[in-house]
Design a protein around this motif. Structure first.
Motif, short mmCIF file in Angstrom:
data_model
loop_
_atom_site.label_atom_id
_atom_site.label_comp_id
_atom_site.label_asym_id
_atom_site.label_seq_id
_atom_site.Cartn_x
_atom_site.Cartn_y
_atom_site.Cartn_z
N PRO A 10 0.79 -1.25 0.00
CA PRO A 10 0.00 0.00 0.00
C PRO A 10 0.82 1.29 0.00
CG PRO A 10 -0.08 -1.06 2.16
CD PRO A 10 0.61 -2.03 1.22
N ASN A 11 1.95 1.32 0.69
CA ASN A 11 2.66 2.60 0.82
C ASN A 11 3.31 3.06 -0.50
OD1 ASN A 11 2.13 3.40 3.62
ND2 ASN A 11 3.09 1.44 4.06
N PRO A 12 3.94 2.15 -1.26
CA PRO A 12 4.40 2.59 -2.59
C PRO A 12 3.23 2.98 -3.50
CG PRO A 12 5.43 0.50 -1.98
CD PRO A 12 4.40 0.79 -0.94
N ARG A 13 2.08 2.33 -3.33
CA ARG A 13 0.93 2.69 -4.18
C ARG A 13 0.49 4.13 -3.93
NH1 ARG A 13 -5.26 1.05 -4.15
NH2 ARG A 13 -5.81 1.82 -6.22
N ARG A 14 0.59 4.59 -2.69
CA ARG A 14 0.27 6.00 -2.41
C ARG A 14 1.05 6.91 -3.36
NH1 ARG A 14 1.24 6.53 4.08
NH2 ARG A 14 -0.62 5.44 4.80
N VAL A 15 2.37 6.62 -3.44
CA VAL A 15 3.24 7.48 -4.26
C VAL A 15 2.91 7.33 -5.74
CG1 VAL A 15 5.64 8.01 -4.85
CG2 VAL A 15 5.07 7.33 -2.50
N ASP A 32 11.40 -7.20 -3.70
CA ASP A 32 10.52 -8.27 -3.20
C ASP A 32 10.52 -8.26 -1.67
OD1 ASP A 32 8.98 -10.42 -2.65
OD2 ASP A 32 10.19 -11.88 -3.74
N ILE A 33 9.53 -7.56 -1.10
CA ILE A 33 9.51 -7.43 0.37
C ILE A 33 9.15 -8.75 1.04
CG2 ILE A 33 9.13 -4.93 0.41
CD1 ILE A 33 6.17 -5.43 0.90
N ARG A 34 8.50 -9.66 0.29
CA ARG A 34 8.11 -10.94 0.92
C ARG A 34 9.34 -11.77 1.26
NH1 ARG A 34 4.41 -13.20 -3.61
NH2 ARG A 34 6.35 -12.58 -4.60
N ALA A 38 13.56 -5.54 1.52
CA ALA A 38 13.66 -4.20 2.09
C ALA A 38 14.44 -4.20 3.41
CB ALA A 38 12.27 -3.61 2.30
N ARG A 39 14.89 -5.38 3.82
CA ARG A 39 15.68 -5.51 5.07
C ARG A 39 17.10 -5.98 4.77
NH1 ARG A 39 12.63 -3.21 9.24
NH2 ARG A 39 10.68 -2.96 8.14
N ALA A 40 17.40 -6.17 3.49
CA ALA A 40 18.75 -6.63 3.11
C ALA A 40 19.75 -5.52 3.42
CB ALA A 40 18.77 -6.96 1.62
N GLY A 51 12.05 -1.03 4.54
CA GLY A 51 10.72 -0.74 3.97
C GLY A 51 10.80 0.13 2.73
N ILE A 52 9.76 0.01 1.95
CA ILE A 52 9.59 0.79 0.73
C ILE A 52 8.27 1.57 0.85
CG2 ILE A 52 10.94 -0.66 -0.84
CD1 ILE A 52 8.12 -1.95 -1.52
N PRO A 53 8.10 2.63 0.11
CA PRO A 53 8.90 3.14 -0.99
C PRO A 53 10.14 3.88 -0.53
CG PRO A 53 7.13 4.67 -0.54
CD PRO A 53 6.92 3.48 0.37
N1 GSH Z 1 5.64 4.80 6.96
C1 GSH Z 1 6.25 4.16 5.80
C2 GSH Z 1 5.85 2.70 5.81
C3 GSH Z 1 6.75 1.86 4.92
C4 GSH Z 1 6.34 0.39 4.95
O1 GSH Z 1 5.91 -0.14 6.00
N2 GSH Z 1 6.44 -0.29 3.82
C5 GSH Z 1 6.06 -1.67 3.71
C6 GSH Z 1 5.31 -1.88 2.41
S1 GSH Z 1 3.73 -1.09 2.42
C7 GSH Z 1 7.32 -2.53 3.65
O2 GSH Z 1 8.26 -2.19 2.96
N3 GSH Z 1 7.31 -3.70 4.31
C8 GSH Z 1 8.38 -4.65 4.25
C9 GSH Z 1 9.41 -4.40 5.29
O3 GSH Z 1 9.28 -3.46 6.10
O4 GSH Z 1 10.38 -5.16 5.30
C10 GSH Z 1 5.79 4.88 4.53
O5 GSH Z 1 4.76 5.57 4.58
O6 GSH Z 1 6.45 4.79 3.51
#
Ligand code: GSH
Length: 203
Positions: A10-15, A32-34, A38-40, A51-53
């Protein structure tokens, strides 16, 4: 310049919605956050919180936090204004951004973490926590409906960044999190249909 992205998040979709409303094209790179992308370690150098974006500029400056990225583009491309123009509009938009973030997205995240089998490995799940936050999601839906009863969009009668943030957040809650708003919330339903029919919603 590139935007680190993941289609289903959802957060990248906002952007992406915000950029589509502005008519700005930015190259995307999927993380690939799954699988923990985003933690590498190399990604944590771009965003120490993970985390992304994340927006990476040509000089390698990295901006994370979806709303901060939107603000950057608002400064660089002021038209159409999506963060307001007068002092009152700007404050009202900030107020609604915080309400959507703190009053809706935080509870949605808690239900996602504590109530969904897909996140069972991320935290020690406590079902009662999910139940409490589920109530808050529905309280926020009711307050959104009240606001939209006499406003076309969240912050008034012009589309703003709040609508982009709210659409991505609400669609996440309705979809993956499994907490749709009730059909009785007619004003929220009307807004949702309107903003979903804009081209930007497909971004
Ligand atoms: N507050 C941050 C939230 C970022 C966030 O939680 N991103 C999620 C995707 S919606 C993510 O990357 N999750 C995987 C992770 O944190 O490893 C924002 O608005 O960008």
């Amino acid at each position: 310049m590139k935007l680190y992205d993941y289609t289903l998040a959802p957060n990248p979709r906002r952007v992406r919605i915000f950029l589509a409303e502005k008519g700005i094209d930015v190259p995307l790179e999927s993380i690939d956050i799954r699988s923990g992308g985003a933690r590498a370690p190399e990604f944590l150098e771009k965003n120490s919180f993970g985390g992304i974006p994340v927006l990476e500029l040509d000089d390698c400056t990295c901006i994370s936090e979806s709303v901060a990225i939107c603000r950057y583009f608002e400064e660089m491309h002021p038209e159409p204004p999506l963060f307001g123009t007068t002092a009152v509009e700007k404050a009202n938009i900030e107020m609604w951004l915080r309400r959507v973030e703190l009053g809706f997205m935080v509870p949605t995240g808690m239900v996602w973490l504590h109530g969904n089998p897909l996140t069972a490995k991320v935290v020690k799940q406590i079902p009662e926590v999910a139940d409490q936050y589920r109530e808050r999601i529905h309280r926020a839906y009711a307050l959104f409906d009240q606001q939209l009863a006499d406003h076309t969009f969240f912050s008034g009668n012009a589309y703003s960044v709040v609508d982009a943030v709210a659409l991505a957040s609400i669609d996440f809650a309705r979809g993956l999190v499994g907490e749709p708003f009730g059909e009785d919330l007619e004003h929220l339903s009307r807004w949702h249909e309107d903003v979903s029919n804009r081209d930007s919603a497909m971004a």
